[in-house]
Write a protein that holds these residues in place. Structure first.
Motif, PDB file in Angstrom:
ATOM      1  N   THR A  29       0.120   2.915   7.219  1.00  0.00           N
ATOM      2  CA  THR A  29       0.826   2.819   5.936  1.00  0.00           C
ATOM      3  C   THR A  29       1.763   4.001   5.703  1.00  0.00           C
ATOM      4  O   THR A  29       2.717   3.883   4.945  1.00  0.00           O
ATOM      5  N   LYS A  30       1.489   5.123   6.350  1.00  0.00           N
ATOM      6  CA  LYS A  30       2.415   6.247   6.263  1.00  0.00           C
ATOM      7  C   LYS A  30       3.652   6.009   7.131  1.00  0.00           C
ATOM      8  O   LYS A  30       4.728   6.530   6.848  1.00  0.00           O
ATOM      9  N   ALA A  31       3.467   5.216   8.189  1.00  0.00           N
ATOM     10  CA  ALA A  31       4.580   4.952   9.106  1.00  0.00           C
ATOM     11  C   ALA A  31       5.577   3.968   8.517  1.00  0.00           C
ATOM     12  O   ALA A  31       6.786   4.096   8.730  1.00  0.00           O
ATOM     13  N   THR A  32       5.082   2.972   7.769  1.00  0.00           N
ATOM     14  CA  THR A  32       5.980   1.958   7.211  1.00  0.00           C
ATOM     15  C   THR A  32       5.318   1.289   6.026  1.00  0.00           C
ATOM     16  O   THR A  32       4.098   1.357   5.860  1.00  0.00           O
ATOM     17  N   ASP A  33       6.129   0.632   5.212  1.00  0.00           N
ATOM     18  CA  ASP A  33       5.618  -0.067   4.040  1.00  0.00           C
ATOM     19  C   ASP A  33       4.930  -1.362   4.475  1.00  0.00           C
ATOM     20  O   ASP A  33       5.541  -2.210   5.129  1.00  0.00           O
ATOM     21  N   LEU A  34       3.660  -1.510   4.112  1.00  0.00           N
ATOM     22  CA  LEU A  34       2.882  -2.679   4.506  1.00  0.00           C
ATOM     23  C   LEU A  34       2.095  -3.225   3.327  1.00  0.00           C
ATOM     24  O   LEU A  34       1.598  -2.457   2.495  1.00  0.00           O
ATOM     25  N   THR A  35       1.967  -4.544   3.269  1.00  0.00           N
ATOM     26  CA  THR A  35       1.014  -5.140   2.355  1.00  0.00           C
ATOM     27  C   THR A  35      -0.359  -5.137   3.029  1.00  0.00           C
ATOM     28  O   THR A  35      -0.468  -4.900   4.249  1.00  0.00           O
TER      29      THR A  35
ATOM     30  N   ILE B 142      -4.886   6.007  -1.814  1.00  0.00           N
ATOM     31  CA  ILE B 142      -3.757   5.073  -1.811  1.00  0.00           C
ATOM     32  C   ILE B 142      -3.649   4.453  -3.191  1.00  0.00           C
ATOM     33  O   ILE B 142      -4.598   4.471  -3.981  1.00  0.00           O
ATOM     34  N   SER B 143      -2.462   3.934  -3.488  1.00  0.00           N
ATOM     35  CA  SER B 143      -2.260   3.122  -4.691  1.00  0.00           C
ATOM     36  C   SER B 143      -1.550   1.843  -4.270  1.00  0.00           C
ATOM     37  O   SER B 143      -1.194   1.670  -3.089  1.00  0.00           O
TER      38      SER B 143
ATOM     39  N   ILE C 298       0.840  -1.197   0.000  1.00  0.00           N
ATOM     40  CA  ILE C 298       0.000   0.000   0.000  1.00  0.00           C
ATOM     41  C   ILE C 298       0.878   1.250   0.000  1.00  0.00           C
ATOM     42  O   ILE C 298       1.773   1.390   0.832  1.00  0.00           O
ATOM     43  N   GLN C 299       0.608   2.165  -0.928  1.00  0.00           N
ATOM     44  CA  GLN C 299       1.349   3.413  -1.036  1.00  0.00           C
ATOM     45  C   GLN C 299       0.384   4.587  -0.895  1.00  0.00           C
ATOM     46  O   GLN C 299      -0.482   4.778  -1.762  1.00  0.00           O
ATOM     47  N   PRO C 300       0.486   5.381   0.190  1.00  0.00           N
ATOM     48  CA  PRO C 300      -0.379   6.560   0.295  1.00  0.00           C
ATOM     49  C   PRO C 300      -0.120   7.529  -0.861  1.00  0.00           C
ATOM     50  O   PRO C 300       1.016   7.712  -1.291  1.00  0.00           O
TER      51      PRO C 300
END
Length: 228
Positions: free
Chosen positions: A156-162, A223-224, A108-110
């Motif tokens: 998701t802003k704190a760290t890269d998560l699926t 998000i993308s 997930i990418q904000p």
């Protein structure tokens, strides 16, 4: 069996040596050039989640509106984008299962510049004759997030998560703000990976609101998704 499709990556317009615009999709820091027909098909799924018949209908309609020739078959362009990982699909016996299989392994990418996305959407809708200039103010307003959507954005802003990792974090009541804290919560004393976590996880009813929040944020262009 239900199958859902969506697009991966973010679109960027570059210039070639002659100064002509060239569309590329960026996924996992790699750039992928698109043909005109691939761009039309990919854009039908950008911030959308569709079944195959919906996608084919949207592609045919957008292709006709653009005045481009039909080119090769719809399945040809779809298979090319699937092979390159720029479109993904998920299967399931129910809509929830299919949605999880679609999004579970995706990162997930904000979307940081929300105003530019909203403006681009307004211009696109205006050119398609779906809204008037007087409607721009309403569509440019920032979407108000639900509480669960705020939780998803914060994590998701704190760290890269699926999506699968995100579901696991919320299930365990995580309020972790650093990548290390999240990583320890998910993988401490285990050999699991984000892929095995997605494959082995049993989707619980208490996780449905989280999955719905992810879907809503995506459809609202907040998000993308990236695929590593």
């Amino acid at each position: 069996m239900l199958t859902l499709y969506t697009a991966i990556g973010s679109l960027k317009i570059k210039r070639d040596e002659m100064g002509n615009p060239v569309p590329v999709v960026i996924n996992n820091r790699q750039e992928y050039g698109l043909s005109e027909h691939e761009l039309v098909l990919w854009s039908c799924l950008a911030f959308q989640i569709l079944q195959i018949y919906e996608l084919e209908k949207a592609y045919a309609s957008r292709l006709e509106d653009s005045g481009r020739p039909k080119g090769l078959s719809f399945s040809h362009y779809l298979n090319r984008l699937l092979l390159r990982g720029l479109i993904v699909k998920g299967d399931g016996l129910t809509g929830v299962d299919a949605l999880y299989r679609l999004l579970g392994k995706l990162h997930i990418q904000p979307v940081t510049d929300r105003f530019s996305v909203r403006l681009f959407t307004c211009i696109q809708l205006y050119l398609e004759g779906k809204i008037k200039i007087s409607d721009f103010g309403r569509y440019l307003k920032k979407e108000k997030c639900e509480p669960m959507e705020e939780v998803v954005l914060e994590l998701t802003k704190a760290t890269d998560l699926t999506t699968a990792e995100l579901l696991a974090c919320v299930e365990q009541g995580s309020t972790a703000k650093s990548p290390k804290e999240v990583w320890n919560l998910l993988y401490e004393d285990t050999d699991a990976t984000y892929e095995s976590l997605a494959d082995e996880a049993q989707l619980l009813h208490i996780q449905y609101p989280v999955l719905q929040a992810v879907g809503n944020l995506y459809l609202n262009k907040q998000i993308s998704f990236q695929q590593f």
